[in-house]
Design a protein around this motif. Sequence first.
Motif, PDB file in Angstrom:
ATOM      1  N   GLU A   1       0.843  -1.189   0.000  1.00 13.66           N
ATOM      2  CA  GLU A   1       0.000   0.000   0.000  1.00 13.66           C
ATOM      3  C   GLU A   1       0.887   1.251   0.000  1.00 13.66           C
ATOM      4  O   GLU A   1       1.992   1.242   0.507  1.00 13.66           O
ATOM      5  CB  GLU A   1      -0.854  -0.036   1.272  1.00 13.66           C
ATOM      6  N   GLY A   2       0.384   2.306  -0.585  1.00 17.43           N
ATOM      7  CA  GLY A   2       1.061   3.588  -0.506  1.00 17.43           C
ATOM      8  C   GLY A   2       1.861   3.983  -1.727  1.00 17.43           C
ATOM      9  O   GLY A   2       2.394   5.082  -1.782  1.00 17.43           O
ATOM     10  N   LEU A   3       1.978   3.111  -2.712  1.00 17.38           N
ATOM     11  CA  LEU A   3       2.733   3.434  -3.923  1.00 17.38           C
ATOM     12  C   LEU A   3       1.852   3.649  -5.140  1.00 17.38           C
ATOM     13  O   LEU A   3       2.339   4.008  -6.199  1.00 17.38           O
ATOM     14  CB  LEU A   3       3.750   2.322  -4.229  1.00 17.38           C
ATOM     15  N   GLY A   4       0.561   3.361  -5.015  1.00 16.06           N
ATOM     16  CA  GLY A   4      -0.345   3.485  -6.148  1.00 16.06           C
ATOM     17  C   GLY A   4      -0.271   2.323  -7.112  1.00 16.06           C
ATOM     18  O   GLY A   4      -0.841   2.373  -8.204  1.00 16.06           O
ATOM     19  N   LEU A   5       0.423   1.259  -6.726  1.00 16.82           N
ATOM     20  CA  LEU A   5       0.562   0.124  -7.634  1.00 16.82           C
ATOM     21  C   LEU A   5      -0.720  -0.685  -7.792  1.00 16.82           C
ATOM     22  O   LEU A   5      -0.859  -1.430  -8.760  1.00 16.82           O
ATOM     23  CB  LEU A   5       1.704  -0.782  -7.170  1.00 16.82           C
ATOM     24  N   GLU A   6      -1.648  -0.522  -6.866  1.00 17.76           N
ATOM     25  CA  GLU A   6      -2.924  -1.228  -7.003  1.00 17.76           C
ATOM     26  C   GLU A   6      -3.579  -0.855  -8.331  1.00 17.76           C
ATOM     27  O   GLU A   6      -4.089  -1.721  -9.039  1.00 17.76           O
ATOM     28  CB  GLU A   6      -3.891  -0.873  -5.870  1.00 17.76           C
ATOM     29  N   ASP A   7      -3.559   0.419  -8.680  1.00 12.47           N
ATOM     30  CA  ASP A   7      -4.145   0.873  -9.950  1.00 12.47           C
ATOM     31  C   ASP A   7      -3.372   0.312 -11.140  1.00 12.47           C
ATOM     32  O   ASP A   7      -3.968  -0.059 -12.155  1.00 12.47           O
ATOM     33  CB  ASP A   7      -4.184   2.398 -10.007  1.00 12.47           C
ATOM     34  N   PHE A   8      -2.052   0.248 -11.025  1.00 16.18           N
ATOM     35  CA  PHE A   8      -1.215  -0.309 -12.091  1.00 16.18           C
ATOM     36  C   PHE A   8      -1.617  -1.761 -12.368  1.00 16.18           C
ATOM     37  O   PHE A   8      -1.755  -2.172 -13.520  1.00 16.18           O
ATOM     38  CB  PHE A   8       0.257  -0.225 -11.688  1.00 16.18           C
TER      39      PHE A   8
ATOM     40  N   PRO B   1      -3.342  -6.205   6.758  1.00 16.92           N
ATOM     41  CA  PRO B   1      -3.119  -4.885   7.366  1.00 16.92           C
ATOM     42  C   PRO B   1      -1.840  -4.851   8.196  1.00 16.92           C
ATOM     43  O   PRO B   1      -1.587  -5.731   9.008  1.00 16.92           O
ATOM     44  CB  PRO B   1      -4.345  -4.692   8.257  1.00 16.92           C
ATOM     45  N   GLY B   2      -1.024  -3.848   7.940  1.00 15.59           N
ATOM     46  CA  GLY B   2       0.197  -3.636   8.718  1.00 15.59           C
ATOM     47  C   GLY B   2       1.243  -4.718   8.569  1.00 15.59           C
ATOM     48  O   GLY B   2       2.127  -4.842   9.415  1.00 15.59           O
ATOM     49  N   ALA B   3       1.201  -5.498   7.500  1.00 22.62           N
ATOM     50  CA  ALA B   3       2.122  -6.625   7.336  1.00 22.62           C
ATOM     51  C   ALA B   3       3.556  -6.198   7.048  1.00 22.62           C
ATOM     52  O   ALA B   3       4.490  -6.939   7.326  1.00 22.62           O
ATOM     53  CB  ALA B   3       1.638  -7.540   6.218  1.00 22.62           C
ATOM     54  N   LEU B   4       3.730  -5.028   6.496  1.00 22.44           N
ATOM     55  CA  LEU B   4       5.070  -4.577   6.105  1.00 22.44           C
ATOM     56  C   LEU B   4       5.494  -3.370   6.950  1.00 22.44           C
ATOM     57  O   LEU B   4       4.831  -2.350   6.950  1.00 22.44           O
ATOM     58  CB  LEU B   4       5.078  -4.198   4.620  1.00 22.44           C
ATOM     59  N   ARG B   5       6.595  -3.497   7.626  1.00 25.94           N
ATOM     60  CA  ARG B   5       7.137  -2.374   8.404  1.00 25.94           C
ATOM     61  C   ARG B   5       8.319  -1.808   7.634  1.00 25.94           C
ATOM     62  O   ARG B   5       9.350  -2.436   7.487  1.00 25.94           O
ATOM     63  CB  ARG B   5       7.569  -2.828   9.791  1.00 25.94           C
ATOM     64  N   LEU B   6       8.144  -0.598   7.119  1.00 27.59           N
ATOM     65  CA  LEU B   6       9.195   0.046   6.338  1.00 27.59           C
ATOM     66  C   LEU B   6      10.146   0.824   7.227  1.00 27.59           C
ATOM     67  O   LEU B   6      11.329   0.962   6.916  1.00 27.59           O
ATOM     68  CB  LEU B   6       8.574   0.973   5.293  1.00 27.59           C
TER      69      LEU B   6
ATOM     70  N   PRO C   1      10.176   2.478  11.678  1.00 27.29           N
ATOM     71  CA  PRO C   1       9.374   2.600  12.903  1.00 27.29           C
ATOM     72  C   PRO C   1       8.218   3.579  12.700  1.00 27.29           C
ATOM     73  O   PRO C   1       8.416   4.703  12.240  1.00 27.29           O
ATOM     74  CB  PRO C   1      10.369   3.121  13.932  1.00 27.29           C
ATOM     75  N   GLY C   2       7.006   3.095  12.945  1.00 24.92           N
ATOM     76  CA  GLY C   2       5.816   3.923  12.771  1.00 24.92           C
ATOM     77  C   GLY C   2       5.282   3.992  11.353  1.00 24.92           C
ATOM     78  O   GLY C   2       4.319   4.691  11.088  1.00 24.92           O
ATOM     79  N   ASP C   3       5.931   3.302  10.416  1.00 24.29           N
ATOM     80  CA  ASP C   3       5.492   3.300   9.012  1.00 24.29           C
ATOM     81  C   ASP C   3       5.158   1.874   8.586  1.00 24.29           C
ATOM     82  O   ASP C   3       5.935   1.203   7.927  1.00 24.29           O
ATOM     83  CB  ASP C   3       6.571   3.887   8.114  1.00 24.29           C
ATOM     84  N   ASP C   4       3.988   1.400   9.017  1.00 25.65           N
ATOM     85  CA  ASP C   4       3.509   0.067   8.663  1.00 25.65           C
ATOM     86  C   ASP C   4       2.542   0.191   7.489  1.00 25.65           C
ATOM     87  O   ASP C   4       1.709   1.088   7.453  1.00 25.65           O
ATOM     88  CB  ASP C   4       2.791  -0.587   9.837  1.00 25.65           C
TER      89      ASP C   4
END
Length: 65
Positions: free
Chosen positions: A21-28, A41-46, A48-51
């Motif tokens: 989520e967050g890159l707009g790749l869903e539309d791609f 939900p929240g599976a990827l932690r990029l 601290p505080g950015d899940d």
Amino acid sequence: MGRWSRSSRAGRSCAGSRTREGLGLEDFYRRPGRTEVGRWPGALRLAPGDDRDEILMALDLRTAG
């Protein structure tokens, strides 16, 4: 012959992919006909505080061109 045609002829009915989520790749991935089939939900932690959610996409090879 396209990649999807070869996969379909090999007996596969679905091709999957994952994105975050967050890159707009869903539309791609939706443009060629993929649909969202799941979300963790929240599976990827990029950082601290950015899940971010991990999004599972699928393409039905029986109807893909």
